[in-house]
Design a protein around this motif. Sequence first.
Motif, PDB file in Angstrom:
ATOM      1  N   SER A  46       0.571  -1.099  -0.089  1.00 39.52           N
ATOM      2  CA  SER A  46       0.335   0.319  -0.122  1.00 39.52           C
ATOM      3  C   SER A  46       0.703   0.741   0.396  1.00 39.52           C
ATOM      4  O   SER A  46       0.456   2.344  -0.734  1.00 39.52           O
ATOM      5  CB  SER A  46      -1.206   0.119   1.431  1.00 39.52           C
ATOM      6  N   GLN A  88      -7.506   0.542  -0.920  1.00 39.90           N
ATOM      7  CA  GLN A  88      -8.279  -0.735  -0.009  1.00 39.90           C
ATOM      8  C   GLN A  88      -9.283  -0.617   0.865  1.00 39.90           C
ATOM      9  O   GLN A  88      -9.996  -0.651   1.343  1.00 39.90           O
ATOM     10  CB  GLN A  88      -6.656  -1.508   0.775  1.00 39.90           C
ATOM     11  N   ASP A 169      -5.970  -1.583  -5.101  1.00 39.97           N
ATOM     12  CA  ASP A 169      -5.080  -1.918  -3.524  1.00 39.97           C
ATOM     13  C   ASP A 169      -6.341  -2.721  -2.909  1.00 39.97           C
ATOM     14  O   ASP A 169      -7.849  -3.146  -2.868  1.00 39.97           O
ATOM     15  CB  ASP A 169      -4.968  -0.906  -2.818  1.00 39.97           C
TER      16      ASP A 169
END
Lengths: 268, 419
Positions: A46, A88, A169
């Motif tokens: 990330s 994410q 992500d």
Amino acid sequence: MAASPLLELRGIDKSFGPVQVLHDVGLSVYPGEVTALVGDNGAGKSTLVKCVSGIYTIDAGTVTFDGKQVAIHTPRDASTLGIEVVYQDLALCDNLDIVQNMFLGREKVKGIVLDEPTMEQMAGDTLAGLSVRTVKSLRQLVASLSGGQRQTVAIAKAVLWNSRVVILDEPTAALGVAQTAQVLELVRRLADNGLGVVLISHNMNDVFAVSDRIAALYLGRMAAQVKTADVTHSQVVELITAGRSGNLGLPPETPNDFVDITPAGDER
Amino acid sequence: MSTTATTPSAGAVKVQKPTVASHVNDYWGRVRGGDLGALPAILGLVVLCLIFGAARQDTFLSTLNFANLFSQGAQVILIAMGLVFVLLLGEIDLSAGFASGVCGAVMAILLTNHGWDWYTAVPAALITGLVIGFVLGFLVAKVGIPSFVVTLAAFLAFQGILLVLLSGGINVSVRDPFVLKLANSNMSVLWSWVLAIGSVVAYAALQLNRIRSRAARGLTTDPVGIVALRIGGLALVLLVATALLTQERSINPVIISVKGVPIVVPIIAFFLVLWTFVLSRTTYGRHVYAVGGNAEAARRAGIPVDRIRISVFVIGSFMAAIGGILAVSRANSVDPNTGGSNVLLYAVGAAVIGGTSLFGGKGKVVNAVIGGAVVAVIDNGMVLMGYSSGVKYIFTGLILLIAASVDALSRRRAAATGT
Ligand SMILES: Nc1ncnc2c1ncn2[C@@H]1O[C@H](COP(=O)(O)OP(=O)(O)OP(=O)(O)O)[C@@H](O)[C@H]1O
Ligand SMILES: [Mg+2]
């Protein structure tokens, strides 16, 4: 087969205070291909993405886009180049509707007034282009969507802007089986449309299902970047967990590799 | 109009063509999902009016009292409008009441003690508001102090500034005719009607134009029935209110005639339209909602979150200044308690009772007006019923608590049904 890379990272370093999270990381993203970025929790996936998208600034290294070296300092810089990220932790506003989310920060205006009809039309066209036909209304609040639908909106948001590279992500982390399949299909379609796609995932089945290349991060270093067809599940798992597998991956010795990573506070 | 036809629209995504039935359904779905909006406040307003009206027919229901409600509620409503912006970001401004007092005092002192004209003194008060808002916003956004603490400190400090400005508590009276007119005079009967009818016509034109331009692009439009209902509803409310307010309401018409819509009404209406436009039709407004809904998402979308945060405090204090000017106008003077006592709590109450969420991201400027009306009706009605201030405060506190509970519960409800 693959031409030159669309996006190329070389020698990226990134530290948060005394903790160096990325060491000399390189990554190549090719148009029309899905590159899977894998690595254990905390490997720095990330963080790498946020460096490319302008959320973090890199400490050292170069970013080459379309053959030209570029500097990315803000999210705007990245989107101007055509690099879009699906995060994410979904970067959607629950209190806004689908269209409003897709155009967030880049609203179309007529004079000083928001041009809602144009935005609604473009949003609809983009969703249709991705063969998404599952939303009830484009004016539905994002809060009322299912996890898969939200992910779809996030992805559609990323491709709305004639983007060239889309980075996802862990787009399927929170999804059920059917919705995961839908999203993966969507990911594949992005690459088939000629985009360079980076997919971060912990799920080996997903990775092998859609990716053309696999890049494995190990404790902030790029262990290996290989063609998916050339490796097996277990080799990739070894790359993730040990940083190397047979003749692939990081060199075996390098004890000082690990000194940097473990709490380095007292050394500095 | 009741079949649910599916038509291709908005590119090739199939979306349901809305009908009156599906509209009602959607609305009911939102209510069940916890998004009550202004509904409880409107129902509450109707119930309160019925109760007070039945109990005090000759006083509460008089046109004189109806007109009074507007000038009594104006300060709270205007401050609440500004607070809506602050609340939309999930922040709070506890200093808005005394900020309005300070701005009012600045104007009064410049007018009375320094002989300024209204057209310089009023802007000075407004600029004072802008500066106050900028300082508050800067401390919250750039220094990172929670708004609760910043504005609590400011609440105390402004109370002190007001005392200092008024040299320890003297009462500065205002005689400027323009300023006195703002809260105490009415428009002529002719202008009252022109304004009411003009508003209805403008609203209808906007609605129809929206339908036309959306239909021309093949986008879904609201069903005609719903649009007619909206226009008809607004027309009914405005025309009935105007008819009542243009009656003679002087106690002794021979001496002085009092009729027409109070001037505070177009002032409130102007800011209602202005801020509603800003919030719902401009990029800035969209970004305010985005920062309130998910600040991190907004930041990643390239929205200047800090600047938005500062700006809402600026708008909040600016509206407090407007409220302060009207309060001074209504009282003909300023004293150390202008903007004090319950003004701030009533304003926060108005915004929340009207349906603005304390958690940020949800609310409209019209909530402040509806909630302000509820607060004004309680305040006014309970006095007419002969209750003491104590009982009145307890009751208002309870209403605020109920509104906040509705807000908190609907949030949990939304979280439960959302995903
Ligand atoms: N803002 C930050 N400040 C300090 N350390 C950070 C920050 N962000 C990440 N880190 C650290 O950097 C390391 C890499 O984090 P990152 O989130 O990039 O991992 P990841 O590979 O995405 O993991 P996951 O698979 O769990 O998502 C972690 O050790 C994390 O604690
Ligand atoms: Mg991660």
